[in-house]
Every structure is written in structure tokens, then in C-alpha cells.
Design an enzyme around this catalytic site. Structure first.
Site, PDB file in Angstrom:
ATOM      1  N   ASP A  12      -0.511   4.155   1.007  1.00 61.57           N
ATOM      2  CA  ASP A  12      -0.995   5.047   2.069  1.00 61.57           C
ATOM      3  C   ASP A  12      -0.096   4.884   3.305  1.00 61.57           C
ATOM      4  O   ASP A  12       0.805   4.046   3.321  1.00 61.57           O
ATOM      5  CB  ASP A  12      -2.472   4.733   2.412  1.00 61.57           C
ATOM      6  CG  ASP A  12      -2.674   3.315   2.978  1.00 61.57           C
ATOM      7  OD1 ASP A  12      -1.882   2.889   3.857  1.00 61.57           O
ATOM      8  OD2 ASP A  12      -3.624   2.627   2.547  1.00 61.57           O
ATOM      9  N   HIS A  49       5.894  -0.818  -2.709  1.00 59.25           N
ATOM     10  CA  HIS A  49       5.389  -0.116  -3.891  1.00 59.25           C
ATOM     11  C   HIS A  49       5.459   1.410  -3.724  1.00 59.25           C
ATOM     12  O   HIS A  49       4.746   2.140  -4.412  1.00 59.25           O
ATOM     13  CB  HIS A  49       3.945  -0.544  -4.201  1.00 59.25           C
ATOM     14  CG  HIS A  49       3.855  -1.942  -4.750  1.00 59.25           C
ATOM     15  ND1 HIS A  49       2.676  -2.638  -4.870  1.00 59.25           N
ATOM     16  CD2 HIS A  49       4.813  -2.775  -5.215  1.00 59.25           C
ATOM     17  CE1 HIS A  49       2.913  -3.847  -5.387  1.00 59.25           C
ATOM     18  NE2 HIS A  49       4.201  -3.950  -5.590  1.00 59.25           N
ATOM     19  N   CYS A 105      12.788  19.572  -9.458  1.00 63.76           N
ATOM     20  CA  CYS A 105      13.438  18.816  -8.381  1.00 63.76           C
ATOM     21  C   CYS A 105      14.248  19.796  -7.530  1.00 63.76           C
ATOM     22  O   CYS A 105      15.007  20.600  -8.081  1.00 63.76           O
ATOM     23  CB  CYS A 105      14.352  17.764  -9.007  1.00 63.76           C
ATOM     24  SG  CYS A 105      15.525  17.039  -7.836  1.00 63.76           S
ATOM     25  N   ASN A 118       0.825  -1.209   0.000  1.00 62.56           N
ATOM     26  CA  ASN A 118       0.000   0.000   0.000  1.00 62.56           C
ATOM     27  C   ASN A 118       0.857   1.257   0.000  1.00 62.56           C
ATOM     28  O   ASN A 118       1.908   1.306   0.643  1.00 62.56           O
ATOM     29  CB  ASN A 118      -0.920   0.007   1.229  1.00 62.56           C
ATOM     30  CG  ASN A 118      -1.886  -1.161   1.207  1.00 62.56           C
ATOM     31  OD1 ASN A 118      -2.064  -1.782   0.164  1.00 62.56           O
ATOM     32  ND2 ASN A 118      -2.492  -1.466   2.338  1.00 62.56           N
ATOM     33  N   ASN A 152      -8.103 -12.798   4.444  1.00 62.49           N
ATOM     34  CA  ASN A 152      -8.618 -12.043   3.302  1.00 62.49           C
ATOM     35  C   ASN A 152     -10.131 -12.174   3.244  1.00 62.49           C
ATOM     36  O   ASN A 152     -10.696 -13.165   3.706  1.00 62.49           O
ATOM     37  CB  ASN A 152      -8.001 -12.603   2.003  1.00 62.49           C
ATOM     38  CG  ASN A 152      -7.811 -11.540   0.947  1.00 62.49           C
ATOM     39  OD1 ASN A 152      -7.352 -10.433   1.239  1.00 62.49           O
ATOM     40  ND2 ASN A 152      -8.174 -11.851  -0.280  1.00 62.49           N
ATOM     41  N   GLY A 181      -5.368  -9.045   3.144  1.00 63.28           N
ATOM     42  CA  GLY A 181      -6.016  -8.096   2.229  1.00 63.28           C
ATOM     43  C   GLY A 181      -5.317  -7.908   0.905  1.00 63.28           C
ATOM     44  O   GLY A 181      -5.245  -6.803   0.386  1.00 63.28           O
TER      45      GLY A 181
HETATM   46  P1  OAD Z   1      -6.410  -5.907  -4.850  1.00 57.35           P
HETATM   47  O1  OAD Z   1      -7.453  -4.856  -5.100  1.00 57.35           O
HETATM   48  O2  OAD Z   1      -5.889  -6.659  -6.010  1.00 57.35           O
HETATM   49  O3  OAD Z   1      -6.974  -6.967  -3.814  1.00 57.35           O
HETATM   50  C1  OAD Z   1      -7.567  -6.585  -2.607  1.00 57.35           C
HETATM   51  C2  OAD Z   1      -7.913  -7.829  -1.825  1.00 57.35           C
HETATM   52  O4  OAD Z   1      -8.402  -7.430  -0.563  1.00 57.35           O
HETATM   53  C3  OAD Z   1      -8.976  -8.730  -2.475  1.00 57.35           C
HETATM   54  O5  OAD Z   1      -8.520 -10.073  -2.501  1.00 57.35           O
HETATM   55  C4  OAD Z   1     -10.189  -8.580  -1.545  1.00 57.35           C
HETATM   56  O6  OAD Z   1     -10.919  -9.804  -1.389  1.00 57.35           O
HETATM   57  C5  OAD Z   1      -9.544  -8.197  -0.239  1.00 57.35           C
HETATM   58  N1  OAD Z   1     -10.393  -7.357   0.626  1.00 57.35           N
HETATM   59  C6  OAD Z   1     -11.291  -6.386   0.279  1.00 57.35           C
HETATM   60  N2  OAD Z   1     -11.838  -5.825   1.370  1.00 57.35           N
HETATM   61  C7  OAD Z   1     -11.282  -6.456   2.441  1.00 57.35           C
HETATM   62  C8  OAD Z   1     -11.438  -6.337   3.850  1.00 57.35           C
HETATM   63  N3  OAD Z   1     -12.273  -5.461   4.400  1.00 57.35           N
HETATM   64  N4  OAD Z   1     -10.688  -7.160   4.636  1.00 57.35           N
HETATM   65  C9  OAD Z   1      -9.847  -8.073   4.110  1.00 57.35           C
HETATM   66  N5  OAD Z   1      -9.668  -8.231   2.797  1.00 57.35           N
HETATM   67  C10 OAD Z   1     -10.355  -7.433   1.962  1.00 57.35           C
HETATM   68  O7  OAD Z   1      -5.226  -5.171  -4.041  1.00 57.35           O
HETATM   69  P2  OAD Z   1      -3.717  -5.665  -3.819  1.00 57.35           P
HETATM   70  O8  OAD Z   1      -3.624  -7.136  -3.709  1.00 57.35           O
HETATM   71  O9  OAD Z   1      -3.166  -4.831  -2.722  1.00 57.35           O
HETATM   72  O10 OAD Z   1       0.176  -2.074  -7.381  1.00 57.35           O
HETATM   73  O11 OAD Z   1      -3.057  -5.208  -5.180  1.00 57.35           O
HETATM   74  C11 OAD Z   1      -1.689  -5.413  -5.360  1.00 57.35           C
HETATM   75  C12 OAD Z   1      -1.099  -4.327  -6.215  1.00 57.35           C
HETATM   76  O12 OAD Z   1      -1.843  -4.214  -7.433  1.00 57.35           O
HETATM   77  C13 OAD Z   1      -1.190  -2.934  -5.627  1.00 57.35           C
HETATM   78  O13 OAD Z   1      -0.134  -2.632  -4.756  1.00 57.35           O
HETATM   79  C14 OAD Z   1      -1.153  -2.058  -6.839  1.00 57.35           C
HETATM   80  C15 OAD Z   1      -2.140  -2.809  -7.682  1.00 57.35           C
HETATM   81  O14 OAD Z   1      -2.095  -2.631  -9.024  1.00 57.35           O
HETATM   82  C16 OAD Z   1       0.626  -1.070  -8.146  1.00 57.35           C
HETATM   83  O15 OAD Z   1      -0.062  -0.095  -8.421  1.00 57.35           O
HETATM   84  C17 OAD Z   1       2.026  -1.256  -8.625  1.00 57.35           C
END
Ligand code: OAD
Length: 236
Positions: free
Chosen positions: A97, A112, A139, A95, A204, A178
Site C-alpha cells: 500500500d 515487495h 504493455c 507493504n 509489534n 508490525g
Molecule cells: P503478517 O501478517 O505476517 O504479520 C503482521 C504482524 O503485525 C503480526 O506479527 C501481528 O502481531 C502484527 N500486528 C497486527 N496488528 C497490529 C497493530 N495494530 N500494531 C502492531 N502490530 C500489529 O505480515 P508481514 O510480516 O508484513 O509478502 O508479512 C510479511 C510478508 O508476508 C508480506 O509482505 C507478504 C506476506 O506474504 C508477500 O506477499 C510476498
């Protein structure tokens, strides 16, 4: 003579799902960021070269939303684990954030990058990003008009990989929270930790793409599952 068991090293990977209950959108859930924007347009170096204004606006909006968000019980529980666990607790987040830090975590590896950071595309200098970053902002080090968000885009190498793989090789327990398991190299961390002998657990909402690589899974919202898991680990 008494023998003390060596406290376990815990490595935790978090993704957008841990911040979902703080109001931050995820990427791949229904209505997520990648259903509203094309990855190629806003999260690649080529997209930035084509239309820097669109990319800066995308990250300006996300930076402003992140600034308003509050950490939720999942972020707070992981901070408690870092404080109270007798061994090492390493948090690696995808993340951008700062909600782990806002929740009380002092040490977080942002693989990231971070919305709070600006990076010079010319000289690599880093500084604190303004809330709203303009196209061609200079910059402060080399004066080239090459300010960009200090986030990792598709096609770029994630940060701190050597350090992360060294932690995974020493992990006794690995948890992924997550994250959809669709983006590498993070999606392969579970295999790396398992090969090193770690117990592996996924917390998750829905099963991730790599759920079968985990020894244990706990479905549900992170705001509930993570505090319960941490209380279990700490025995209270
Ligand atoms: P995703 O949006 O791909 O996946 C989010 C996951 O969180 C899903 O599997 C949901 O089921 C789960 N989820 C949603 N709400 C939840 C909750 N309240 N509690 C627990 N789980 C929950 O996000 P990421 O896996 O973080 O990269 O994505 C990986 C990367 O892809 C990011 O860092 C970003 C994105 O493209 C870049 O931008 C380089």
C-alpha cells in the site's frame, strides 16, 4: 571547540501490522489474508500462470481497498521522524500500500513492490496500474499482453536488496514495526543490523518469530507505540 555528536542513522522495517489500524488486513493474524487465500494460488508466478484472472482479481480488490484507506498515527509519526530527526531515517516496507507516503513520508523503499504499479512480464517496463487490471492487458512499451501487478511474489527476488543491506550495514538504530518475522530476507534484517552494531527494537502487537533477536521490544498497537517511541526519540 565544541564537538557535535554525529546524528544516528535509523533504519525502520515495516509490515502489514502498521497498516492494520487503517483497515488493511494482515496476512497471518486470525482471519488474515492467508487464511482466506492460498499463497500458491495468488502470490506466486506459478499461480499467475495457472489462473491470471484469480490473481488479478485478488490484487484489484486489494488495490481498491488500499485506495480507500487512510494513514494512521503510526505512519504519520514515522513521517514526522523523517522530517525532524537530524540524521538519516530510512523506511523499508514490505507493504504494497502507499500509506507511508499518504502519511507524509517522502522516501520509502518498497521491497515487495507496490499495488499502484504495473509491470510487463515480457519486457520489464513499469507504469501506473489502473484501479482494475484486466487479464492480458497490453504493455504500453512492447504491446505484449503481459501486464501484471508490480508486486513481489514468493519465489521472486525482493526489490532494492543491495541498497537495503548497505543501509543496514550503517544503521545505528534498527526498528521493526508490525511484521511477524516469518518471511525472509526481511526477517533477517535485525541480525544484519545487530552485527553492524545497531541497537534493535521491535514494536509489534504480538511477539514476532524473531523477537529474541531484538535487544528491546515494545508490545502493543502501532498506532499507540510508534508515536510514543518517535516522541521519545525526538525528545518531545
Ligand atoms: P503478517 O501478517 O505476517 O504479520 C503482521 C504482524 O503485525 C503480526 O506479527 C501481528 O502481531 C502484527 N500486528 C497486527 N496488528 C497490529 C497493530 N495494530 N500494531 C502492531 N502490530 C500489529 O505480515 P508481514 O510480516 O508484513 O509478502 O508479512 C510479511 C510478508 O508476508 C508480506 O509482505 C507478504 C506476506 O506474504 C508477500 O506477499 C510476498
Amino acid at each position: 571547540m565544541t564537538s557535535q555528536r554525529r546524528p544516528e542513522k535509523i533504519v525502520i522495517l515495516t509490515g502489514a501490522g502498521i497498516s492494520a489500524e487503517s483497515g488493511m488486513g494482515t496476512f497471518r493474524d486470525e482471519g488474515g489474508l492467508w487464511s482466506q487465500h492460498r499463497i500458491e494460488d495468488v502470490a506466486t508466478p506459478e499461480g499467475f500462470a495457472r489462473n491470471p484472472a484469480l490473481v488479478q482479481e485478488f490484487y484489484n480488490q486489494r488495490r481498491q481497498a488500499a485506495a480507500k484507506a487512510e494513514p494512521n498515527p503510526a505512519h504519520q509519526a514515522l513521517a514526522r521522524l523523517q522530517r525532524e530527526w537530524p540524521g538519516e531515517v530510512v523506511i523499508v516496507t514490505q507493504n504494497v500500500d502507499a500509506l507511508h507516503e499518504a502519511g507524509g513520508s517522502e522516501s520509502v523503499i518498497h521491497m515487495h513492490g507496490e499495488l499502484a504499479g504495473a509491470l510487463c512480464a515480457t519486457c520489464g517496463h513499469r507504469w501506473a496500474a489502473p484501479e482494475s487490471m484486466a487479464v492480458g492487458e497490453p504493455c504500453p512499451q512492447c504491446a505484449n499482453p503481459s501486464a501484471r501487478p508490480d508486486v513481489v511474489w514468493f519465489g521472486e527476488m525482493p526489490y532494492h536488496m543491495e541498497e537495503i543491506f548497505a543501509h543496514l550495514a550503517e544503521a545505528d538504530l534498527f526498528a521493526a514495526i508490525g511484521t511477524s518475522g516469518q518471511v525472509y530476507p526481511a526477517a533477517a534484517f535485525v541480525q544484519e543490523a545487530a552485527a553492524a552494531g545497531a541497537h534493535t527494537i521491535e514494536l509489534n502487537l504480538d511477539p514476532s518469530a524473531v523477537v529474541s533477536d531484538f535487544a528491546e521490544t515494545r508490545p502493543g498497537p502501532a498506532g499507540q507505540t510508534v508515536p510514543a517511541w518517535v516522541s521519545e526519540l525526538l525528545g518531545s
